[in-house]
Motif scaffolding. Structure first.
Motif, mmCIF file in Angstrom:
data_model
loop_
_atom_site.group_PDB
_atom_site.id
_atom_site.type_symbol
_atom_site.label_atom_id
_atom_site.label_comp_id
_atom_site.label_asym_id
_atom_site.label_seq_id
_atom_site.Cartn_x
_atom_site.Cartn_y
_atom_site.Cartn_z
ATOM 1 N N GLY A 374 0.821 -1.211 0.000
ATOM 2 C CA GLY A 374 0.000 0.000 0.000
ATOM 3 C C GLY A 374 0.846 1.248 0.000
ATOM 4 O O GLY A 374 0.414 2.310 -0.412
ATOM 5 N N ASP A 395 7.329 -7.466 2.235
ATOM 6 C CA ASP A 395 6.797 -6.305 1.530
ATOM 7 C C ASP A 395 6.348 -6.783 0.147
ATOM 8 O O ASP A 395 6.975 -7.684 -0.430
ATOM 9 N N HIS A 396 5.267 -6.252 -0.352
ATOM 10 C CA HIS A 396 4.911 -6.508 -1.754
ATOM 11 C C HIS A 396 4.250 -5.273 -2.334
ATOM 12 O O HIS A 396 3.716 -4.438 -1.614
ATOM 13 N N GLN A 399 -0.986 -2.145 -7.206
ATOM 14 C CA GLN A 399 -1.776 -0.932 -7.395
ATOM 15 C C GLN A 399 -3.238 -1.310 -7.616
ATOM 16 O O GLN A 399 -3.537 -2.438 -8.012
ATOM 17 N N THR A 400 -4.107 -0.332 -7.417
ATOM 18 C CA THR A 400 -5.523 -0.536 -7.735
ATOM 19 C C THR A 400 -5.650 -1.093 -9.152
ATOM 20 O O THR A 400 -6.465 -1.975 -9.429
ATOM 21 N N ASP A 487 5.381 4.607 -10.915
ATOM 22 C CA ASP A 487 6.254 4.509 -9.745
ATOM 23 C C ASP A 487 7.693 4.523 -10.244
ATOM 24 O O ASP A 487 7.999 3.917 -11.276
ATOM 25 N N ARG A 502 6.448 8.072 -6.462
ATOM 26 C CA ARG A 502 5.588 8.218 -7.639
ATOM 27 C C ARG A 502 6.220 9.215 -8.611
ATOM 28 O O ARG A 502 6.903 10.150 -8.208
ATOM 29 N N ASN A 508 0.761 9.045 -0.853
ATOM 30 C CA ASN A 508 0.245 7.933 -0.092
ATOM 31 C C ASN A 508 0.098 8.336 1.358
ATOM 32 O O ASN A 508 1.082 8.531 2.049
ATOM 33 N N ARG A 513 -4.477 6.368 -1.161
ATOM 34 C CA ARG A 513 -3.908 7.053 -2.331
ATOM 35 C C ARG A 513 -4.662 8.342 -2.607
ATOM 36 O O ARG A 513 -5.873 8.339 -2.781
HETATM 37 P P1 AMP Z 1 -3.236 1.904 -4.518
HETATM 38 O O1 AMP Z 1 -3.664 1.975 -5.934
HETATM 39 O O2 AMP Z 1 -4.067 2.726 -3.617
HETATM 40 O O3 AMP Z 1 -3.070 0.487 -4.055
HETATM 41 O O4 AMP Z 1 -1.809 2.581 -4.458
HETATM 42 C C1 AMP Z 1 -0.804 2.094 -5.304
HETATM 43 C C2 AMP Z 1 0.454 2.865 -5.074
HETATM 44 O O5 AMP Z 1 0.888 2.709 -3.723
HETATM 45 C C3 AMP Z 1 1.611 2.368 -5.912
HETATM 46 O O6 AMP Z 1 1.606 2.869 -7.216
HETATM 47 C C4 AMP Z 1 2.802 2.818 -5.094
HETATM 48 O O7 AMP Z 1 3.060 4.180 -5.326
HETATM 49 C C5 AMP Z 1 2.306 2.644 -3.680
HETATM 50 N N1 AMP Z 1 2.700 1.331 -3.157
HETATM 51 C C6 AMP Z 1 1.913 0.270 -2.958
HETATM 52 N N2 AMP Z 1 2.614 -0.744 -2.410
HETATM 53 C C7 AMP Z 1 3.882 -0.323 -2.291
HETATM 54 C C8 AMP Z 1 5.102 -0.920 -1.820
HETATM 55 N N3 AMP Z 1 5.116 -2.151 -1.331
HETATM 56 N N4 AMP Z 1 6.228 -0.179 -1.879
HETATM 57 C C9 AMP Z 1 6.216 1.081 -2.355
HETATM 58 N N5 AMP Z 1 5.097 1.698 -2.808
HETATM 59 C C10 AMP Z 1 3.948 1.012 -2.777
#
Ligand code: AMP
Ligand code: COA
Length: 638
Positions: A374, A395-396, A399-400, A487, A502, A508, A513
């Motif tokens: 996230g 960690d993983h 994105q939406t 990203d 980003r 975030n 987001r």
């Molecule tokens: P969302 O669409 O709300 O899930 O947000 C997606 C965005 O959250 C991604 O494009 C990243 O910028 C950020 N994000 C999600 N997971 C990670 C992660 N494990 N490490 C770094 N950024 C992340």
């Protein structure tokens, strides 16, 4: 990095050699009414479509087939709500029956296959039932997070044009009850499109006022349908039909309607449960997120049920409901095998319980792994979680738009060594590269935009809702042949991805987001604001929070502090509390380049206490000193 005990390298290579064969094999985990004509049709849609010609139903795969094949009495859903002091659980059979009844209620309200249904609900079982009931009858749901204000809900209603809205009278935040009905009524007043029906669940904490003709009482409608024995069957739809639309922040005030299909979504999610998360059917999986976000869609609702697991729906917070031991209580009481949450939750827990003392008070013997996503997982938080929980922490990154992990540590294939600061390796389906601005692949270790070579794998968005051009412009145009994740980061010599920031103005905030551009649009609406800039500044708990800079119109001689308070309220009223927008600073002027571009990046660097360079193109360097002084005055600088 090769690990002798992991099958990852072999499985990834297998996918690369024969992507269609790989996904056809994965698709065996799903029941289809009609098999596909083509696993992948490269000529359909914007970049091709998965499982073209196949027919299926997502709710059937989540519920009915498990009832038929031995899981009728297994718990499908556990609802744990410290804010109402309630726990309830539903077996697969019970959940299937509730969903079938609600599906019939929707049909009786006139909802047909292909119609949209907006779901504006708190974290209660009926929210999941609503999603699954739509899936059952082929309606397309669009869940809107409860922390959004009426105008945001109105924008989504206007874009999705729902036949019906499903809602509840209130959400419960620690210390306050949020009445949803006035927000919903205001949103419908604001929207051009008027849904013909509202199904309203009355919760004990707040009674919603009902509008005759349009509003229907949820409990009465269900009781009536049960009396009449009404149950909706599963309607076969095309694998490529939309299952849902989920709006997410882009660069403007207009949110993007990410479309998810049925077939590819099920195949990819079912694959992840065992191969990525290492979970077996029958085990308990908990995603501590909200159904309003993609994590809630994929890993509270769909994936655990597709895989025959028990999913936990938690209506509470990591801290304060009642204390920093809340997560460990849930894990121990429900026998959770894996928890998925955002790093911000752990920062909140760590702040309250730095030595992890609450952890030792609970029996976590079933607990095997923690997954974070996230937002970027800062190594400090990761190390704290590892040291205190004594389980691996992974960690993983996703994105939406993708709906499932782009990169992660595939525990089920055999975990790879963890590298702090990295979201690990690309999952099969994702051909990930770091590109320079010219779209050329970079060497290991070099930072660029992380982009996925087309086609995207199953479950990723085929397009934006009724906006193919917007989809191409936003994601495909920048680097021909690739989807841009927006990203920035690098991939190291072992293939591990490091996701750093980003490339657009998305920030975030507590794993949520948001777009600073969108917040700026709202700030600019204040009558006394001449110019403004919003930047995401580092925050110890939420990762980032938005901070606003305003320049007042000439001739305004009201107290700046009063205007700043009004601007904060405006953003809260228009976007919602979720924006966490609390800091506005009045400045004499904004730093700009000679061509008039506001230097937001430099402002952020100053706020975050990073080393920064005077931009060569700056119009007047003295402005940065003025801004620094204002930030110091507001205690914004680190
Ligand atoms: P969302 O669409 O709300 O899930 O947000 C997606 C965005 O959250 C991604 O494009 C990243 O910028 C950020 N994000 C999600 N997971 C990670 C992660 N494990 N490490 C770094 N950024 C992340
Ligand atoms: N309905 C209405 N309001 C909501 C809401 C909802 N569903 N969710 C949050 N809000 C409100 C909060 O009450 C808060 O209001 P306030 O400004 O009056 O205090 C505001 O929106 C900001 O919420 P949030 O940023 O979540 O801050 P918080 O202090 O309430 O909680 C955390 C902080 C870290 C505990 C919380 O964000 C959290 O648990 N995050 C991790 C899990 C998660 O949700 N991840 C998302 C994707 S995986």
């Amino acid at each position: 990095m090769s690990s002798k005990s992991s099958r990852y390298a072999e499985v990834y290579a297998q996918w690369k050699r024969d992507p269609e064969g790989f996904w056809a094999e994965a698709a065996r985990a799903i029941d289809w009414y009609k098999p596909w004509d083509k696993v992948f049709d490269p000529y359909a849609g914007q970049y091709g479509r998965w499982f073209a010609g196949a027919e299926c139903n997502t709710a059937f795969n989540c519920l009915d087939r498990h009832v038929e094949r031995g899981r009728a009495r297994q718990k499908a859903l556990v609802y744990d709500s410290p804010v109402t002091d309630t726990q309830r659980s539903f077996t697969y059979q019970e959940l299937r029956d509730e969903v079938a009844t609600l599906g019939a209620v929707l049909q009786d309200l006139g909802v047909k296959k292909g119609d949209r249904v907006v779901i504006y609900m708190p974290m209660i079982p009926e929210a999941l039932m609503a999603m699954l009931a739509c899936a059952r009858i082929g309606a397309i749901h669009s869940v809107v997070f409860g922390g959004f204000a009426a105008p945001e809900l109105a924008t989504r209603i206007d874009d999705a044009k729902p036949a019906a809205v499903l809602s509840a009278s209130c959400g419960i935040e620690p210390g306050r009850v949020i009445q949803y009905k006035p927000l919903l009524d205001a949103a419908i007043d604001l929207s051009r499109h008027k849904p013909s029906a509202v199904l309203m669940l009355q919760r004990a904490r707040a009674e919603a006022e009902m509008q005759a003709g349009r509003d229907h009482d949820w409990a009465l409608a269900i009781a009536d349908a049960k009396r009449r024995g009404r149950k909706a069957g599963c309607i076969a739809g095309r694998a490529t039909d939309p299952l849902y639309i989920l709006y997410t922040s882009g660069t403007t005030g207009q949110p993007k309607g990410v479309v998810r299909d049925n077939g590819g979504h099920m195949v990819a999610l079912a694959w992840t449960m065992k191969n990525h998360y290492g979970i077996d059917p029958g085990e308990v999986f908990w995603a501590a997120s909200d159904v309003g976000w993609v994590v809630g869609h994929s890993y509270i609702c769909y994936a655990p049920l597709l895989h025959g697991c028990t999913t936990v729906l938690y209506e509470g917070k990591p801290v304060g409901t009642p204390d920093a031991g809340a997560f460990w209580r849930v894990i121990s009481e429900h026998g959770v095998a894996a928890l998925f949450t955002a790093p911000t939750a752990f920062r909140a827990i760590k702040k309250e319980d730095p030595r992890g003392e609450y952890i030792g008070r609970y029996n976590l013997s079933h607990f095997r792994a923690l997954f974070l996503a996230g937002e970027r997982a800062d190594p400090e938080t990761l190390k704290w979680a590892e040291a205190n929980l004594k389980v691996p922490v992974y960690d993983h990154w996703w994105q939406t738009e993708t709906g499932w992990p782009v990169c992660g540590n595939p525990v089920g294939l055999g975990a790879l060594p963890v590298k702090h600061g990295s979201a690990a390796v690309p999952m099969p389906g994702y051909n990930l590269e770091a590109l320079n601005d010219a779209g050329q692949p970079l060497r290991p270790g070099e930072t660029g935009t992380l982009a996925i070579r087309l086609p995207l794998p199953p479950s990723c968005l085929p397009t934006l809702w009724e906006n193919d051009k917007g989809f191409r412009d936003s994601y495909l145009a920048e680097f021909p042949g690739y989807y841009t994740t927006k990203d920035a980061g690098h991939i190291d010599e072992d293939g591990y991805a490091f996701v750093m920031a980003r490339t657009d103005d998305v920030i975030n905030v507590a794993g949520h987001r948001l777009s600073t551009g969108q917040i700026e649009e709202v700030v600019a609406r204040h009558k006394d604001v001449g110019e403004c800039a919003v930047v995401g500044v580092a925050d110890a708990m939420k990762g980032q929070v938005p901070a606003g800079f305003i320049v007042l119109n000439a001739g305004v001689n009201r107290e700046p502090a009063e205007i700043e308070r009004e601007v904060v309220k405006l953003v809260r009223d228009v976007i919602g509390p979720v924006a966490s927008f609390r800091t506005v600073m009045t400045v004499k002027r904004l730093p700009k380049t000679r061509s008039g571009k506001i230097l937001r990046g430099t402002m952020r660097q100053i706020a975050d206490g990073e080393l920064w360079k005077m931009p060569a193109t700056i119009d007047d360097p003295a402005i940065l000193d003025e801004i620094t002084e204002v930030m110091q005055g507001h205690g914004v600088m680190r």
